[in-house]
Design a protein around this motif. Structure first.
Motif, PDB file in Angstrom:
ATOM      1  N   LYS A 158      -6.335   1.158 -18.642  1.00 24.23           N
ATOM      2  CA  LYS A 158      -5.768   2.199 -19.506  1.00 24.23           C
ATOM      3  C   LYS A 158      -4.962   3.205 -18.668  1.00 24.23           C
ATOM      4  CE  LYS A 158      -7.182   5.263 -23.190  1.00 24.23           C
ATOM      5  NZ  LYS A 158      -7.784   6.550 -22.980  1.00 24.23           N
ATOM      6  N   ARG A 159      -3.721   3.457 -19.084  1.00 21.80           N
ATOM      7  CA  ARG A 159      -2.833   4.291 -18.262  1.00 21.80           C
ATOM      8  C   ARG A 159      -3.123   5.774 -18.438  1.00 21.80           C
ATOM      9  NH1 ARG A 159       3.186   2.251 -18.500  1.00 21.80           N
ATOM     10  NH2 ARG A 159       3.279   3.760 -16.794  1.00 21.80           N
ATOM     11  N   PHE A 207       0.841  -1.209   0.000  1.00 26.24           N
ATOM     12  CA  PHE A 207       0.000   0.000   0.000  1.00 26.24           C
ATOM     13  C   PHE A 207       0.874   1.257   0.000  1.00 26.24           C
ATOM     14  CE2 PHE A 207      -2.217   3.199   2.782  1.00 26.24           C
ATOM     15  CZ  PHE A 207      -3.182   3.587   1.863  1.00 26.24           C
ATOM     16  N   TYR A 208       1.894   1.253   0.815  1.00 33.13           N
ATOM     17  CA  TYR A 208       2.741   2.463   0.917  1.00 33.13           C
ATOM     18  C   TYR A 208       3.646   2.628  -0.301  1.00 33.13           C
ATOM     19  CZ  TYR A 208       1.203   3.471   5.630  1.00 33.13           C
ATOM     20  OH  TYR A 208       0.424   3.802   6.714  1.00 33.13           O
ATOM     21  N   LYS A 209       4.074   1.516  -0.930  1.00 24.04           N
ATOM     22  CA  LYS A 209       5.056   1.607  -2.017  1.00 24.04           C
ATOM     23  C   LYS A 209       4.433   1.754  -3.400  1.00 24.04           C
ATOM     24  CE  LYS A 209       8.916  -0.865   0.013  1.00 24.04           C
ATOM     25  NZ  LYS A 209       9.536  -2.174   0.132  1.00 24.04           N
ATOM     26  N   THR A 210       3.214   1.249  -3.557  1.00 20.93           N
ATOM     27  CA  THR A 210       2.645   1.124  -4.905  1.00 20.93           C
ATOM     28  C   THR A 210       2.133   2.459  -5.451  1.00 20.93           C
ATOM     29  OG1 THR A 210       2.001  -1.106  -4.338  1.00 20.93           O
ATOM     30  CG2 THR A 210       0.958  -0.181  -6.280  1.00 20.93           C
ATOM     31  N   THR A 211       2.382   2.667  -6.734  1.00 20.09           N
ATOM     32  CA  THR A 211       1.850   3.854  -7.415  1.00 20.09           C
ATOM     33  C   THR A 211       0.602   3.468  -8.217  1.00 20.09           C
ATOM     34  OG1 THR A 211       3.169   3.419  -9.364  1.00 20.09           O
ATOM     35  CG2 THR A 211       4.153   4.891  -7.689  1.00 20.09           C
ATOM     36  N   VAL A 212      -0.140   4.489  -8.601  1.00 25.57           N
ATOM     37  CA  VAL A 212      -1.319   4.256  -9.447  1.00 25.57           C
ATOM     38  C   VAL A 212      -0.875   3.585 -10.752  1.00 25.57           C
ATOM     39  CG1 VAL A 212      -3.118   5.413 -10.793  1.00 25.57           C
ATOM     40  CG2 VAL A 212      -2.641   6.146  -8.442  1.00 25.57           C
ATOM     41  N   GLY A 213       0.252   4.052 -11.290  1.00 25.82           N
ATOM     42  CA  GLY A 213       0.760   3.482 -12.553  1.00 25.82           C
ATOM     43  C   GLY A 213       0.997   1.987 -12.431  1.00 25.82           C
ATOM     44  N   ALA A 214       1.527   1.560 -11.283  1.00 22.40           N
ATOM     45  CA  ALA A 214       1.803   0.128 -11.083  1.00 22.40           C
ATOM     46  C   ALA A 214       0.499  -0.668 -11.049  1.00 22.40           C
ATOM     47  CB  ALA A 214       2.581  -0.064  -9.789  1.00 22.40           C
ATOM     48  N   GLU A 243      -2.284   0.213 -12.522  1.00 19.09           N
ATOM     49  CA  GLU A 243      -2.805   0.219 -13.906  1.00 19.09           C
ATOM     50  C   GLU A 243      -2.134  -0.877 -14.744  1.00 19.09           C
ATOM     51  OE1 GLU A 243      -3.964   4.974 -14.412  1.00 19.09           O
ATOM     52  OE2 GLU A 243      -1.908   4.321 -14.721  1.00 19.09           O
ATOM     53  N   ARG A 244      -0.816  -1.013 -14.555  1.00 18.07           N
ATOM     54  CA  ARG A 244      -0.093  -2.056 -15.318  1.00 18.07           C
ATOM     55  C   ARG A 244      -0.556  -3.435 -14.892  1.00 18.07           C
ATOM     56  NH1 ARG A 244       4.283   1.197 -14.588  1.00 18.07           N
ATOM     57  NH2 ARG A 244       5.069  -0.006 -12.837  1.00 18.07           N
ATOM     58  N   LEU A 245      -0.650  -3.639 -13.578  1.00 15.10           N
ATOM     59  CA  LEU A 245      -1.012  -4.955 -13.042  1.00 15.10           C
ATOM     60  C   LEU A 245      -2.403  -5.391 -13.498  1.00 15.10           C
ATOM     61  CD1 LEU A 245       0.009  -7.139 -10.960  1.00 15.10           C
ATOM     62  CD2 LEU A 245      -1.377  -5.920  -9.279  1.00 15.10           C
ATOM     63  N   ILE A 287     -10.736  -0.214 -12.138  1.00 13.34           N
ATOM     64  CA  ILE A 287     -10.604  -1.230 -11.080  1.00 13.34           C
ATOM     65  C   ILE A 287     -11.944  -1.951 -10.886  1.00 13.34           C
ATOM     66  CG2 ILE A 287     -10.284  -1.552  -8.587  1.00 13.34           C
ATOM     67  CD1 ILE A 287      -8.218   0.640  -8.625  1.00 13.34           C
ATOM     68  N   LEU A 288     -13.032  -1.169 -10.823  1.00 18.82           N
ATOM     69  CA  LEU A 288     -14.353  -1.775 -10.597  1.00 18.82           C
ATOM     70  C   LEU A 288     -14.715  -2.737 -11.728  1.00 18.82           C
ATOM     71  CD1 LEU A 288     -16.274   1.376  -9.272  1.00 18.82           C
ATOM     72  CD2 LEU A 288     -15.485  -0.583  -7.929  1.00 18.82           C
ATOM     73  N   ARG A 289     -14.311  -2.379 -12.944  1.00 16.73           N
ATOM     74  CA  ARG A 289     -14.599  -3.264 -14.086  1.00 16.73           C
ATOM     75  C   ARG A 289     -13.837  -4.580 -13.933  1.00 16.73           C
ATOM     76  NH1 ARG A 289     -13.411   0.185 -18.081  1.00 16.73           N
ATOM     77  NH2 ARG A 289     -15.306   1.372 -17.762  1.00 16.73           N
TER      78      ARG A 289
END
Ligand SMILES: [Fe+2]
Ligand SMILES: [Fe+2]
Length: 442
Positions: A353-354, A338-345, A347-349, A394-396
């Motif tokens: 769409k980025r 939670f503390y380390k992860t970015t939104v971009g990460a 999105e990739r996982l 995310i919800l999708r």
């Protein structure tokens, strides 16, 4: 609706600091709270001083949660401030709520929580006799609900839903019968009537419909009762959120619920509401400003929102801590991510769409910003914005889980659409502002 103008201040959560508001136990408790105990008296004093200077409006309404948790000394100190405000020419009308009596009252000294004297529910009417109850033309003794004619031809139905004599946050049949008699009497006497209640009648944001005490119990029934009896406006608090909502009964009658934020916390706002000769209601939101506190160079609004932002992250941290065995390990892993992860990460996982705007934002920052934003009202994350797209993505991805959960949340055969509920909570799609709005009343 006949003309009237008033200030609306709620959830003052006043605390007498002499009781003790320091030490490790206090800091731990406050780390996850939305309201600020130590600052409450300074915020109330500075706000009352500003209101006192306004000679245009002479009525102040406070719908409950007057003190932190019913400490008698907090009530006594707040009442002194109310008398000062009254001396500036204001007429003040309060109701009490769950934080004003009954619960065990605590202060904090020497790193520990200590019990302090609380307040008896039955003493409240007399304590606040000069702030509503003494002017009442009718009082419902079991609940302390009352009616007052706040200006010539305008009556206020003050509904108290936190009493010893009915379930908390509810309006039972006996209480509704009493309210109906008062509404009918107002009509007979050619008076307009609006209502106040500590609990929101309409869920402030769609997801609050799923939260037990976020609104009055059987809210559609109470909202229809008020609307169909000609009460078009209600002023509420309790959820510490800025929101305005409309509800239409099956007969097509409207109720407008103006829910106002906690004064001594984030969003730190109050309102001035004016209804003119043409029944046009103008709602103006006012920020709590500098209250004489050392805020490390931040403005009062920045200070309050930062504290709430950090409290939201602390709550997530708490949820991801503790446990035993495998649960403890899983939580510990999730907490680190939670503390380390970015939104971009994310999105990739999840193959979402980025969006360049959010890619470097860490999850705690995003969670804190969304949380503060919801309570500020006017949810900015409407369709097409980066945060909307991210949450929607995310919800999708997890729609198979939502489909399993939704049937379990159904009540009275009303289907739940979690995706739309969540997206309409982060983005205001109502067509009017939660903060500054205008409505023409009947
Ligand atoms: Fe409150
Ligand atoms: Fe409350």
């Amino acid at each position: 609706m006949k003309p009237v103008s008033f200030y609306l201040v709620t959830d003052t959560h006043y605390f007498e600091n002499e009781l003790g508001a320091e030490g490790k136990a206090f800091e731990k408790k406050m780390a996850t709270e939305q309201y600020f105990v130590r600052e409450s008296s300074a915020i109330v004093k500075s706000t009352f001083a500003r209101i006192g200077e306004d000679k245009e409006t002479d009525i102040v309404i406070i719908p409950g949660d007057l003190t932190k948790n019913g400490e008698i000394e907090s009530h006594k100190s707040l009442i002194k401030e109310l008398y000062k405000l009254k001396e500036s020419g204001k007429r003040i009308f309060v109701i009490t709520a769950g934080h004003d009596y009954g619960e065990i009252s605590y202060a904090y000294k020497n790193d520990e929580r200590i019990e302090v004297e609380g307040t008896d529910f039955n003493a409240l009417c007399d304590m606040y006799r000069d702030f509503g109850y003494g002017d009442a033309i009718a009082i419902d003794e079991p609940t302390h609900s009352y009616v007052a004619e706040i200006t010539k031809g305008v009556r206020m139905l003050a509904i108290c839903c936190d009493s010893l004599n009915q379930p908390k946050g509810a309006m039972d049949e006996r209480h509704m019968t009493w309210a109906k008699e008062q509404i009918d009497k107002a009509k007979k006497d050619n008076c307009s009537m609006f209502a106040i209640c500590h609990y929101p009648i309409i869920p402030s944001v769609p997801v609050f419909d799923l939260v037990g005490d976020a609104k009055i119990k059987e809210w559609q029934k109470v909202a229809s009762f008020l609307a169909d009896n000609g009460v078009e406006l209600i002023l509420t608090g309790h959820m510490h959120i800025q929101s305005i909502n409309e509800f239409y009964s099956e007969k097509g009658n409207r109720l407008i619920d103006i829910c106002t934020a906690c004064l001594a916390g984030s969003p730190a706002k109050y309102r001035k509401i004016t209804i003119d000769n043409n029944s046009v209601m103008k709602i103006q939101t006012i920020d709590v400003e500098d209250f004489g506190w050392d805020m490390n160079g931040l403005t009062a609004q920045e200070y309050c929102h930062k504290k709430f932002h950090d409290a939201i992250i602390a709550r997530v941290d708490g949820a991801l801590s503790g446990g035993k065995g495998i649960v403890k390990h899983l939580k510990s892993f999730a907490r680190k991510r939670f503390y380390k992860t970015t939104v971009g990460a994310v999105e990739r996982l999840l193959l979402i769409k980025r969006d360049e705007a959010l890619k470097n934002k860490k999850l705690p920052e995003l969670v804190g910003e969304i949380g503060v934003g919801i309570f500020l009202g006017d949810g900015a994350h409407t369709e097409g914005t980066p945060v909307y797209n991210f949450i929607s993505g995310i919800l999708r991805r997890f729609s198979f889980i939502l489909k399993k959960v939704e049937p379990k949340l159904e009540k009275d055969g009303i289907k739940v659409d979690l995706r739309s509920m969540l997206l309409n909570t982060i983005g205001n799609n109502k067509g009017f502002s939660d903060n500054n709005a205008e409505f023409t009343l009947k």
